[in-house]
Write a protein that holds these residues in place. Sequence first.
Motif, PDB file in Angstrom:
ATOM      1  N   TYR A 205       0.512  -0.993  -0.400  1.00  0.00           N
ATOM      2  CA  TYR A 205       0.482  -0.051   0.280  1.00  0.00           C
ATOM      3  C   TYR A 205       0.989   1.291   0.078  1.00  0.00           C
ATOM      4  O   TYR A 205       1.418   1.208   0.647  1.00  0.00           O
ATOM      5  CB  TYR A 205      -0.673   0.316   1.001  1.00  0.00           C
ATOM      6  N   PRO A 206       0.350   2.298  -0.515  1.00  0.00           N
ATOM      7  CA  PRO A 206       1.358   3.819  -0.535  1.00  0.00           C
ATOM      8  C   PRO A 206       1.487   4.299   1.238  1.00  0.00           C
ATOM      9  O   PRO A 206       1.003   3.399   1.977  1.00  0.00           O
ATOM     10  CB  PRO A 206       0.554   4.649  -1.092  1.00  0.00           C
ATOM     11  N   PRO A 225      -1.665  10.229   0.754  1.00  0.00           N
ATOM     12  CA  PRO A 225      -0.342   9.221   1.608  1.00  0.00           C
ATOM     13  C   PRO A 225       0.563  10.792   2.200  1.00  0.00           C
ATOM     14  O   PRO A 225       0.124  11.820   2.533  1.00  0.00           O
ATOM     15  CB  PRO A 225       0.005  10.043  -0.161  1.00  0.00           C
ATOM     16  N   SER A 281      -7.823   3.042   4.829  1.00  0.00           N
ATOM     17  CA  SER A 281      -8.298   2.192   3.231  1.00  0.00           C
ATOM     18  C   SER A 281      -9.852   2.048   3.008  1.00  0.00           C
ATOM     19  O   SER A 281     -10.406   1.766   1.799  1.00  0.00           O
ATOM     20  CB  SER A 281      -7.401   1.445   2.788  1.00  0.00           C
ATOM     21  N   SER A 285      -9.102   3.434  -0.241  1.00  0.00           N
ATOM     22  CA  SER A 285      -8.562   3.168  -0.722  1.00  0.00           C
ATOM     23  C   SER A 285      -9.179   2.045  -1.920  1.00  0.00           C
ATOM     24  O   SER A 285     -10.673   1.283  -1.781  1.00  0.00           O
ATOM     25  CB  SER A 285      -8.058   1.366  -0.662  1.00  0.00           C
ATOM     26  N   GLU A 304      -5.905  -3.962  -5.852  1.00  0.00           N
ATOM     27  CA  GLU A 304      -5.565  -2.706  -5.965  1.00  0.00           C
ATOM     28  C   GLU A 304      -5.342  -1.878  -4.439  1.00  0.00           C
ATOM     29  O   GLU A 304      -6.433  -1.927  -3.935  1.00  0.00           O
ATOM     30  CB  GLU A 304      -6.281  -1.873  -7.317  1.00  0.00           C
ATOM     31  N   THR A 305      -4.452  -1.764  -4.892  1.00  0.00           N
ATOM     32  CA  THR A 305      -3.652  -0.967  -3.099  1.00  0.00           C
ATOM     33  C   THR A 305      -3.897   0.630  -3.221  1.00  0.00           C
ATOM     34  O   THR A 305      -3.702   1.062  -2.475  1.00  0.00           O
ATOM     35  CB  THR A 305      -2.261  -1.610  -2.775  1.00  0.00           C
ATOM     36  N   GLU A 306      -3.675   0.792  -4.954  1.00  0.00           N
ATOM     37  CA  GLU A 306      -3.598   2.347  -4.409  1.00  0.00           C
ATOM     38  C   GLU A 306      -4.961   3.633  -4.348  1.00  0.00           C
ATOM     39  O   GLU A 306      -6.114   2.093  -3.954  1.00  0.00           O
ATOM     40  CB  GLU A 306      -3.388   2.818  -6.202  1.00  0.00           C
ATOM     41  N   SER A 307      -4.365   4.237  -3.748  1.00  0.00           N
ATOM     42  CA  SER A 307      -5.767   4.643  -3.521  1.00  0.00           C
ATOM     43  C   SER A 307      -6.441   6.256  -4.504  1.00  0.00           C
ATOM     44  O   SER A 307      -6.074   5.977  -5.422  1.00  0.00           O
ATOM     45  CB  SER A 307      -5.132   6.113  -2.252  1.00  0.00           C
TER      46      SER A 307
END
Length: 386
Positions: A205-206, A225, A281, A285, A304-307
Amino acid sequence: MHNYFSSDFKLGILGGGQLGKMMLYDTRKYDIKTYVLDPSTEAPCKIACDVFEQGDLMDFDTVVNFGRKVDVLTFEIELVNVDALEKLESEGKKVYPSAATLRKIQDKGVQKQFYAEKEIPTADFNVFTSKTDLTKAIAKNEWQYPFVWKSCTGGYDGKGVSVIRKEEDLTGLPEASCIAEKMIPFKNELAVIVSRNVSGEVKTYPVVEMEFHPEANQVEYVICPARIENHVAEKARAIATKVSESFEHVGLLAVEMFQTEEDEILVNEVAPRPHNSGHYSIEASFTNQFEQHLRAILDLPLGETESKVGGVMVNLVGDENHEGQVHYQNIEKIMQMPGVTPHIYGKKQTRPFRKMGHVTIVNKDLSEARKIAEEVKKEIKVISKS
């Protein structure tokens, strides 16, 4: 690949606290049958699992008997009987993260020595079997003030950790085995959540940034982030991945780190489960940490881990002057603010600094989210009914 949905497959969770409750948001989403074991009849998970059992997580027989009823066993708290997990594994039960992973993490002295062996950057430290040994080392000038004292076992939420600046600070410490750690002048406390499934697929994750409450030694805001330079974020994610590979864990691993004045990244400690630093998240997320933990331990493809959006999380902890039946003062006020979602954990009794819930603030503009988070913090009070 097994299909777990709407089937007779049973997932067992050791621990019935808020982390388990939030994991159950997602087992519900996927229609996975859940069994939960917790010592308290008031456990937050009780309302959301299929089968709830009351029992001691440190009792060997209780954990073994519970584990035999389920197909896959996981935990939301580290303080469980690891011998019982080993016994279940020897009987062919799937336990994720494994007993071996938990054994390395449960004792902070073992955890720190593991980093040294694996050449994972961490603050200089020494392990002492007792306070007496530590005191002798200081007397012989083999260890110097100031330093951070950590109990090897049983600490959480700022308990079992003390900053020792002079001899008097040693007075209240227990005789137990401990680590003494050099004080690191750092710019930031960061965390990265790494997910790894049974097949070995890994995603990070970020990087998030943690702002601490000066007195309670608990996280006040988690910001995602993190407001750091790209090269620092990349280094943090790479080190977190190395930590994950070293532990060969399955599930989530929350890696807490320091960013030093020189932009070095030092690993502080890890937790092999969903973590406070990942609560943002749920709203911010594409795949929240709890769903990701399930995907990992069930060997499903990782999400998918991006926000989608900037997120700030505020812990709701019991007011220091209140104890008793909980009341969330001004919750309507914060719910009028843009992008605010409260999560109430379901603990009926408040105590000073007890984690009672959290609030997530999402906003396309992170600095705006951080401002609103401060207003949330000012407005809402976790008090007891008078």
